[in-house]
Design a protein around this motif. Structure first.
Motif, PDB file in Angstrom:
ATOM      1  N   ARG A  44      26.692 -69.552  10.655  1.00  0.00           N
ATOM      2  CA  ARG A  44      28.126 -69.557  11.114  1.00  0.00           C
ATOM      3  C   ARG A  44      28.530 -68.305  11.679  1.00  0.00           C
ATOM      4  N   THR A  45      27.749 -67.495  11.629  1.00  0.00           N
ATOM      5  CA  THR A  45      28.257 -65.859  11.904  1.00  0.00           C
ATOM      6  C   THR A  45      28.270 -65.706  13.349  1.00  0.00           C
ATOM      7  N   GLY A  46      27.502 -66.564  14.141  1.00  0.00           N
ATOM      8  CA  GLY A  46      27.647 -66.548  15.629  1.00  0.00           C
ATOM      9  C   GLY A  46      28.358 -67.689  16.459  1.00  0.00           C
ATOM     10  N   ASP A  47      29.458 -68.291  15.551  1.00  0.00           N
ATOM     11  CA  ASP A  47      30.109 -69.344  15.969  1.00  0.00           C
ATOM     12  C   ASP A  47      31.204 -68.782  17.061  1.00  0.00           C
ATOM     13  N   ASP A  48      31.184 -67.468  16.899  1.00  0.00           N
ATOM     14  CA  ASP A  48      32.385 -66.583  17.632  1.00  0.00           C
ATOM     15  C   ASP A  48      31.851 -66.290  19.305  1.00  0.00           C
ATOM     16  N   GLY A  49      30.553 -66.499  19.273  1.00  0.00           N
ATOM     17  CA  GLY A  49      29.787 -66.096  20.531  1.00  0.00           C
ATOM     18  C   GLY A  49      29.261 -64.634  20.333  1.00  0.00           C
ATOM     19  N   SER A  50      28.899 -64.132  19.210  1.00  0.00           N
ATOM     20  CA  SER A  50      28.521 -62.948  18.842  1.00  0.00           C
ATOM     21  C   SER A  50      27.014 -63.053  17.996  1.00  0.00           C
ATOM     22  N   THR A  51      26.204 -62.003  18.088  1.00  0.00           N
ATOM     23  CA  THR A  51      25.061 -62.226  17.491  1.00  0.00           C
ATOM     24  C   THR A  51      24.619 -60.840  16.819  1.00  0.00           C
ATOM     25  N   ASP A  63      19.790 -53.794  14.016  1.00  0.00           N
ATOM     26  CA  ASP A  63      20.171 -52.364  13.388  1.00  0.00           C
ATOM     27  C   ASP A  63      21.460 -52.958  12.297  1.00  0.00           C
ATOM     28  N   GLY A  64      21.924 -54.386  12.769  1.00  0.00           N
ATOM     29  CA  GLY A  64      22.940 -54.680  11.874  1.00  0.00           C
ATOM     30  C   GLY A  64      24.359 -54.566  12.908  1.00  0.00           C
ATOM     31  N   SER A  65      24.149 -54.355  13.941  1.00  0.00           N
ATOM     32  CA  SER A  65      25.574 -54.254  14.832  1.00  0.00           C
ATOM     33  C   SER A  65      25.680 -55.696  15.398  1.00  0.00           C
ATOM     34  N   ARG A  66      26.795 -55.973  15.978  1.00  0.00           N
ATOM     35  CA  ARG A  66      27.170 -57.205  16.520  1.00  0.00           C
ATOM     36  C   ARG A  66      27.231 -57.036  18.005  1.00  0.00           C
ATOM     37  N   VAL A  67      26.859 -57.972  18.874  1.00  0.00           N
ATOM     38  CA  VAL A  67      27.026 -57.784  20.128  1.00  0.00           C
ATOM     39  C   VAL A  67      27.441 -59.354  20.814  1.00  0.00           C
ATOM     40  N   GLY A  68      27.878 -59.524  21.797  1.00  0.00           N
ATOM     41  CA  GLY A  68      27.961 -60.808  22.515  1.00  0.00           C
ATOM     42  C   GLY A  68      26.645 -61.333  22.750  1.00  0.00           C
ATOM     43  N   LYS A  69      26.622 -62.655  22.696  1.00  0.00           N
ATOM     44  CA  LYS A  69      25.305 -63.393  22.776  1.00  0.00           C
ATOM     45  C   LYS A  69      25.032 -63.440  24.184  1.00  0.00           C
ATOM     46  N   GLU A 114      19.979 -60.777  26.222  1.00  0.00           N
ATOM     47  CA  GLU A 114      19.380 -61.439  27.493  1.00  0.00           C
ATOM     48  C   GLU A 114      18.106 -61.092  27.595  1.00  0.00           C
ATOM     49  N   ALA A 115      17.816 -59.593  27.477  1.00  0.00           N
ATOM     50  CA  ALA A 115      16.439 -59.079  27.574  1.00  0.00           C
ATOM     51  C   ALA A 115      15.528 -59.416  26.552  1.00  0.00           C
ATOM     52  N   TYR A 116      15.837 -59.383  25.263  1.00  0.00           N
ATOM     53  CA  TYR A 116      14.991 -60.049  24.184  1.00  0.00           C
ATOM     54  C   TYR A 116      14.959 -61.281  24.140  1.00  0.00           C
ATOM     55  N   GLY A 117      15.915 -62.263  24.547  1.00  0.00           N
ATOM     56  CA  GLY A 117      15.833 -63.581  24.746  1.00  0.00           C
ATOM     57  C   GLY A 117      14.841 -64.156  25.856  1.00  0.00           C
ATOM     58  N   THR A 118      14.725 -63.286  26.961  1.00  0.00           N
ATOM     59  CA  THR A 118      13.951 -63.756  28.118  1.00  0.00           C
ATOM     60  C   THR A 118      12.408 -63.200  27.523  1.00  0.00           C
ATOM     61  N   VAL A 119      12.425 -62.302  26.723  1.00  0.00           N
ATOM     62  CA  VAL A 119      10.668 -61.818  26.150  1.00  0.00           C
ATOM     63  C   VAL A 119      10.623 -63.060  25.250  1.00  0.00           C
ATOM     64  N   ASP A 120      11.392 -63.522  24.508  1.00  0.00           N
ATOM     65  CA  ASP A 120      11.200 -64.723  23.482  1.00  0.00           C
ATOM     66  C   ASP A 120      10.787 -65.852  24.643  1.00  0.00           C
ATOM     67  N   GLU A 121      11.415 -66.317  25.412  1.00  0.00           N
ATOM     68  CA  GLU A 121      11.147 -67.450  26.297  1.00  0.00           C
ATOM     69  C   GLU A 121       9.584 -67.139  26.987  1.00  0.00           C
TER      70      GLU A 121
END
Length: 183
Positions: free
Chosen positions: A11-18, A22-28, A34-41
């Motif tokens: 539920r930590t990503g329910d606010d639109g972050s991930t 390194d433990g930091s949080r950024v917007g999804k 977007e870059a590593y998600g497209t590599v995953d795709e």
């Protein structure tokens, strides 16, 4: 390594972050995600390709590439991390040369198709190209080593050559663009 994912939802990503590696949080919707998600795709597209009938050598190569794409995604997910190296890029170049050696020179553009495996390979190629564009976009905003971009560029070249190899191996042959069809 143990049981790392004992709970799938947090539920930590329910606010639109991930969370990044390194433990930091950024917007999804951040450039990094977007870059590593497209590599995953792209990796998933190669998985779909692996579900087709393939020559054993191509299958083994694609499985190795899947592992490297996972490494590359990790590099993009952990700012400052290095997981793709010049030797990985050189290995892709050697595979391009190996598979391209026996192919006839191209005189026309090739359309996606040429049998199920070749068509799936074309899809993987285009998603790798998108992953490359997303990684270039990220590199304009944040620090990214050049190796991930180079790797993705060479991988799309290799997948193009494999499209040709697979189309020929299937007996369907390559689908050539007919540029003079309207004359």
């Amino acid at each position: 390594m143990g049981n790392r994912l004992s709970k799938i939802y947090t539920r930590t990503g329910d606010d639109g972050s991930t969370g990044l590696g390194d433990g930091s949080r950024v917007g999804k919707d951040s450039a990094r995600v977007e870059a590593y998600g497209t590599v995953d795709e792209a990796n998933s597209c190669i998985g779909v390709l692996l579900a087709a009938e393939l020559p054993d050598d191509v299958r083994e190569l694609l499985v190795r590439i899947q592992h490297q794409l996972f490494d590359l995604g990790g590099e993009l997910c952990i700012p400052g991390h290095s997981a793709i190296f010049d030797a990985d890029i050189e290995a892709l170049e050697a595979q391009v040369d190996h598979y391209n050696h026996d192919l006839p020179p191209l005189k026309e553009f090739i359309l996606p198709g040429g049998g199920i495996a070749a068509a799936r390979c074309h899809v993987a190629r285009t998603v790798v190209r998108r992953a490359e564009r997303r990684t270039v976009e990220l590199a304009r905003l944040e620090s990214v080593r050049p190796q991930p971009v180079h790797y993705l560029n060479r991988l799309s070249d290799l997948l193009f050559v494999l499209c040709r190899v697979l189309a020929r191996a299937s007996g369907h042959g390559e689908v050539l663009w007919k540029h003079e069809r309207r004359r």
